[in-house]
Write an enzyme that holds these catalytic residues in place. Structure first.
Site, PDB file in Angstrom:
ATOM      1  N   GLU A  26       1.446  -9.374   6.800  1.00 30.41           N
ATOM      2  CA  GLU A  26       1.995  -9.123   7.996  1.00 30.41           C
ATOM      3  C   GLU A  26       2.104 -10.148   9.280  1.00 30.41           C
ATOM      4  O   GLU A  26       2.403  -9.868  10.461  1.00 30.41           O
ATOM      5  CB  GLU A  26       2.086  -7.720   8.457  1.00 30.41           C
ATOM      6  CG  GLU A  26       2.230  -6.769   7.408  1.00 30.41           C
ATOM      7  CD  GLU A  26       2.149  -5.096   7.727  1.00 30.41           C
ATOM      8  OE1 GLU A  26       1.550  -5.053   8.771  1.00 30.41           O
ATOM      9  OE2 GLU A  26       2.446  -4.522   7.012  1.00 30.41           O
ATOM     10  N   GLU A  77      -3.203   5.696  12.162  1.00 33.83           N
ATOM     11  CA  GLU A  77      -2.450   6.015  10.912  1.00 33.83           C
ATOM     12  C   GLU A  77      -3.044   6.078   9.661  1.00 33.83           C
ATOM     13  O   GLU A  77      -3.784   5.180   9.685  1.00 33.83           O
ATOM     14  CB  GLU A  77      -1.287   4.880  11.027  1.00 33.83           C
ATOM     15  CG  GLU A  77      -0.321   4.971  10.007  1.00 33.83           C
ATOM     16  CD  GLU A  77       0.503   3.672   9.867  1.00 33.83           C
ATOM     17  OE1 GLU A  77       0.720   3.163  10.808  1.00 33.83           O
ATOM     18  OE2 GLU A  77       0.968   3.560   8.793  1.00 33.83           O
ATOM     19  N   ASP A 127       1.368   8.365   7.259  1.00 26.25           N
ATOM     20  CA  ASP A 127       2.286   7.425   6.865  1.00 26.25           C
ATOM     21  C   ASP A 127       2.132   7.964   5.279  1.00 26.25           C
ATOM     22  O   ASP A 127       3.205   8.742   4.662  1.00 26.25           O
ATOM     23  CB  ASP A 127       1.646   5.951   6.881  1.00 26.25           C
ATOM     24  CG  ASP A 127       2.559   5.185   5.995  1.00 26.25           C
ATOM     25  OD1 ASP A 127       3.440   5.564   5.478  1.00 26.25           O
ATOM     26  OD2 ASP A 127       2.022   3.953   5.894  1.00 26.25           O
ATOM     27  N   GLU A 149      -4.772  -2.691   9.023  1.00 25.60           N
ATOM     28  CA  GLU A 149      -4.108  -3.054  10.348  1.00 25.60           C
ATOM     29  C   GLU A 149      -4.732  -2.811  11.618  1.00 25.60           C
ATOM     30  O   GLU A 149      -5.239  -1.607  12.004  1.00 25.60           O
ATOM     31  CB  GLU A 149      -2.662  -2.415  10.375  1.00 25.60           C
ATOM     32  CG  GLU A 149      -1.888  -2.770   9.076  1.00 25.60           C
ATOM     33  CD  GLU A 149      -0.561  -2.046   9.113  1.00 25.60           C
ATOM     34  OE1 GLU A 149       0.137  -1.630  10.220  1.00 25.60           O
ATOM     35  OE2 GLU A 149      -0.023  -1.849   7.968  1.00 25.60           O
ATOM     36  N   ASP A 183      -4.277   0.973  11.574  1.00 29.64           N
ATOM     37  CA  ASP A 183      -3.751   1.829  10.444  1.00 29.64           C
ATOM     38  C   ASP A 183      -4.992   1.235   9.252  1.00 29.64           C
ATOM     39  O   ASP A 183      -4.777   0.422   8.410  1.00 29.64           O
ATOM     40  CB  ASP A 183      -2.379   1.364   9.842  1.00 29.64           C
ATOM     41  CG  ASP A 183      -1.964   1.988   8.444  1.00 29.64           C
ATOM     42  OD1 ASP A 183      -2.647   2.888   8.025  1.00 29.64           O
ATOM     43  OD2 ASP A 183      -0.872   1.235   8.049  1.00 29.64           O
ATOM     44  N   SER A 189       0.792  -1.108  -0.080  1.00 30.49           N
ATOM     45  CA  SER A 189       0.259   0.036  -0.136  1.00 30.49           C
ATOM     46  C   SER A 189       0.787   1.371   0.053  1.00 30.49           C
ATOM     47  O   SER A 189       1.077   2.079   1.016  1.00 30.49           O
ATOM     48  CB  SER A 189      -0.887   0.021   1.232  1.00 30.49           C
ATOM     49  OG  SER A 189      -0.232  -0.013   2.420  1.00 30.49           O
ATOM     50  N   LYS A 231       6.405  -0.578  14.751  1.00 28.78           N
ATOM     51  CA  LYS A 231       5.230  -1.462  14.427  1.00 28.78           C
ATOM     52  C   LYS A 231       5.979  -2.326  13.382  1.00 28.78           C
ATOM     53  O   LYS A 231       6.830  -1.941  12.308  1.00 28.78           O
ATOM     54  CB  LYS A 231       4.027  -1.095  13.627  1.00 28.78           C
ATOM     55  CG  LYS A 231       4.350  -0.058  12.396  1.00 28.78           C
ATOM     56  CD  LYS A 231       2.805   0.058  11.641  1.00 28.78           C
ATOM     57  CE  LYS A 231       2.959   0.356  10.329  1.00 28.78           C
ATOM     58  NZ  LYS A 231       1.699   0.611   9.561  1.00 28.78           N
ATOM     59  N   LYS A 236       9.471   5.206   7.473  1.00 26.65           N
ATOM     60  CA  LYS A 236       9.958   3.964   6.517  1.00 26.65           C
ATOM     61  C   LYS A 236      10.998   4.353   5.896  1.00 26.65           C
ATOM     62  O   LYS A 236      11.015   5.216   5.184  1.00 26.65           O
ATOM     63  CB  LYS A 236       8.771   3.775   5.928  1.00 26.65           C
ATOM     64  CG  LYS A 236       7.369   3.071   6.555  1.00 26.65           C
ATOM     65  CD  LYS A 236       6.364   2.829   5.407  1.00 26.65           C
ATOM     66  CE  LYS A 236       5.347   1.923   6.181  1.00 26.65           C
ATOM     67  NZ  LYS A 236       3.984   2.088   5.067  1.00 26.65           N
ATOM     68  N   HIS A 272       8.075  -1.279   9.711  1.00 26.38           N
ATOM     69  CA  HIS A 272       8.562  -2.236   8.563  1.00 26.38           C
ATOM     70  C   HIS A 272       7.799  -1.974   7.438  1.00 26.38           C
ATOM     71  O   HIS A 272       7.092  -0.868   7.447  1.00 26.38           O
ATOM     72  CB  HIS A 272       8.309  -3.805   9.113  1.00 26.38           C
ATOM     73  CG  HIS A 272       6.827  -4.045   9.269  1.00 26.38           C
ATOM     74  ND1 HIS A 272       6.195  -5.201   9.349  1.00 26.38           N
ATOM     75  CD2 HIS A 272       5.854  -3.070   9.577  1.00 26.38           C
ATOM     76  CE1 HIS A 272       4.748  -4.920   9.429  1.00 26.38           C
ATOM     77  NE2 HIS A 272       4.513  -3.778   9.750  1.00 26.38           N
ATOM     78  N   HIS A 292      -3.361  -6.010   2.410  1.00 24.66           N
ATOM     79  CA  HIS A 292      -2.479  -7.006   2.883  1.00 24.66           C
ATOM     80  C   HIS A 292      -3.309  -8.138   3.037  1.00 24.66           C
ATOM     81  O   HIS A 292      -2.735  -9.124   3.615  1.00 24.66           O
ATOM     82  CB  HIS A 292      -2.164  -6.620   4.186  1.00 24.66           C
ATOM     83  CG  HIS A 292      -0.974  -5.386   4.154  1.00 24.66           C
ATOM     84  ND1 HIS A 292      -0.527  -4.727   5.377  1.00 24.66           N
ATOM     85  CD2 HIS A 292      -0.453  -4.785   2.944  1.00 24.66           C
ATOM     86  CE1 HIS A 292       0.409  -3.888   4.655  1.00 24.66           C
ATOM     87  NE2 HIS A 292       0.353  -3.732   3.327  1.00 24.66           N
TER      88      HIS A 292
HETATM   89  C1  LIG Z   1       3.577  -1.113   6.364  1.00 22.19           C
HETATM   90  C2  LIG Z   1       2.595  -0.626   5.744  1.00 22.19           C
HETATM   91  O1  LIG Z   1       2.230  -1.364   4.467  1.00 22.19           O
HETATM   92  P1  LIG Z   1       3.070  -1.043   3.242  1.00 22.19           P
HETATM   93  O2  LIG Z   1       4.299  -1.605   3.544  1.00 22.19           O
HETATM   94  O3  LIG Z   1       2.189  -1.961   2.409  1.00 22.19           O
HETATM   95  O4  LIG Z   1       3.121   0.340   2.755  1.00 22.19           O
HETATM   96  C3  LIG Z   1       1.666   0.575   6.061  1.00 22.19           C
HETATM   97  O5  LIG Z   1       0.928   0.793   5.392  1.00 22.19           O
HETATM   98  O6  LIG Z   1       1.834   1.062   7.134  1.00 22.19           O
HETATM   99 MG   LIG Z   2       0.356   2.572   6.956  1.00 22.11          MG
END
Ligand SMILES: C=C(OP(=O)(O)O)C(=O)O
Ligand SMILES: [Mg+2]
Length: 421
Positions: free
Chosen positions: A204, A284, A311, A163, A241, A42, A387, A336, A364, A153
């Site tokens: 995940e 999130e 994010d 999430e 999330d 995503s 996370k 990230k 992650h 996911h």
């Molecule tokens: C970990 C996530 O998913 P992705 O790595 O698919 O963006 C997220 O959206 O926070």
């Molecule tokens: Mg996210």
């Protein structure tokens, strides 16, 4: 000064069976670092570019061209540089690419090199990775464990929200937090089984059942926390999330599992109701990546009560974070590394958030390897939150296990962030 002697890139595979980039860096004296790049599903549209080959191998997802760039341009530029000067190495990587979005060589080329250099340097300096990267805040983070997966996911078969996380804020230390999380994970499995729902897992490691609404998982998880002997809220809080950019279609938020289309104001109201009914402490990407007005209004409405984490909104990019801070569009940032491409830029994002009084949560990606770099980074930067999925699937578990090792190593030199609450 410890010079970089060798840089070797290779194509490996990640937890989704997609190719990704691994890099080995050796410094003069034989000091060695290896790192691998994660990958999102995503992904935000404003993220740094992840380059793929686009030919027939691996259905177009090969990374041979990226590896080639590492083994030519990057190797040439970095050989002889001081591996212990992370900022200089990262600045060199940024200028080799030369584009705003890392689109020429790819963030998936730059990041594993940046990480492998840090690891090799830590070995040369004879310190653990977290100490080399450190601002020496040494805080063990609260693990936000994603125990129920939906959205992209989980192949859109259940919840629209991506999430559902548990945060053992009341645990006395990090290993206990992990134990509590594991117990709730198992108790949730029993509850889902009793309901005749699938206990297969998503990307995940969280369960991915066909639930009838986005609220149902919160009921199951609250029940699981109680069945495991903990108090929802004070022992173990909840976090979401929704990854709402994924279901923001033609200007509305489409909750398919509930047959609803909501405006951003209605969506914020939906979250307000959830936070009144359940101990949800963090949301999130509640709204979409370019819905700035919606974010500002939502932060005004519920930002005092709940952590609102950007994010896709911020993509670990200081330009977007600084806009968010000045417009009061959120109150926390998801971090990230591959959204921006180097460690130095990642640290700048955390520092900017901290200076504004905002929280950061290290994260992650849904496509991972067993590389546990983010575990060390979370301790170094003292973000207090990480996370990294469910306590299931090796690539998720390795991060939690590395934090257990760091807890043991630091002893009383580190505190568990949950204690601050
Ligand atoms: C970990 C996530 O998913 P992705 O790595 O698919 O963006 C997220 O959206 O926070
Ligand atoms: Mg996210």
């Amino acid at each position: 000064m410890v010079q970089i002697e060798k840089v070797i890139g290779r194509e490996i595979i990640d937890s989704r069976g997609n190719p990704t980039v691994e890099v080995d860096v050796t410094l003069v004296g034989g000091y060695f670092g290896r790192a691998a790049c994660p990958s999102g599903a995503s992904t935000g549209t404003h993220e740094a570019i992840e380059r793929r080959d686009g030919d027939s191998r691996f259905l177009g997802k090969g990374v041979r061209k990226v590896v080639e760039a590492i083994n030519t341009d990057i190797r040439k530029a970095l050989t002889g540089m001081d591996g212990t000067d992370q900022a200089a190495v990262d600045n060199s990587l940024i200028s080799i690419d030369g584009t705003e979005n890392k689109g020429r060589i790819g963030a998936n080329a730059l990041l594993p090199v940046s990480m492998a250099v840090a690891r090799a340097a830590a070995q040369a300096l004879q310190v653990p990775l977290y100490e080399h990267l450190s601002e020496r805040n040494y805080l063990l983070p609260v693990p936000y464990m994603n125990i129920l997966n939906g959205g992209a996911h989980a192949n859109w078969q259940g919840a629209d929200f991506q999430e559902y996380m548990i945060a053992p804020v009341g645990a006395p230390d990090f290993p206990e937090a992990v134990r509590w999380g594991c117990e709730v994970y198992h108790s949730l499995k029993s509850i889902l089984k009793k309901q005749d729902l699938s206990t297969g897992v998503g990307d995940e490691g969280g369960f991915a059942p066909k639930v009838p609404s986005n609220r149902a998982p919160l009921d199951f998880i609250t029940e699981a926390i109680e069945a495991a002997g903990y108090k929802p809220g004070s022992d173990i809080a909840l976090a979401l999330d929704p990854a709402s950019s994924e279901f923001f279609i033609d200007g509305t938020y489409e909750l398919k599992s509930e047959g609803k289309k909501l405006s951003s104001e209605e969506m914020a109201g939906y979250y307000q109701d959830l936070t009144a009914a359940y101990p949800v402490i963090s949301i999130e990407d509640g709204l979409a990546e370019d819905d700035w007005d919606g974010w500002i209004a939502m932060t005004k409405a519920i930002g005092k009560k709940v952590q609102l984490v950007g994010d896709d909104l911020f993509v670990t990019n200081t330009k977007r974070i600084s806009r968010g801070i000045s417009e009061k569009a959120a109150n926390a940032v998801l971090i990230k590394l591959n959204q921006i491409g180097t460690i130095t830029e990642t640290i700048a994002a955390v520092t900017m958030a901290r200076n504004a009084g905002w929280n950061s949560m290290i994260s992650h990606r849904s496509g991972e390897t067993v590389d546990s770099f983010i575990a060390d980074l979370s301790v170094s930067l003292g973000t207090g939150q990480i996370k990294t999925g469910a306590p299931c699937r090796g690539e998720r578990v390795e991060k939690y296990n590395q934090l257990i090792r760091i807890h043991e190593e630091l002893g009383s030199k580190a505190t568990y962030a949950g204690k601050r609450r």
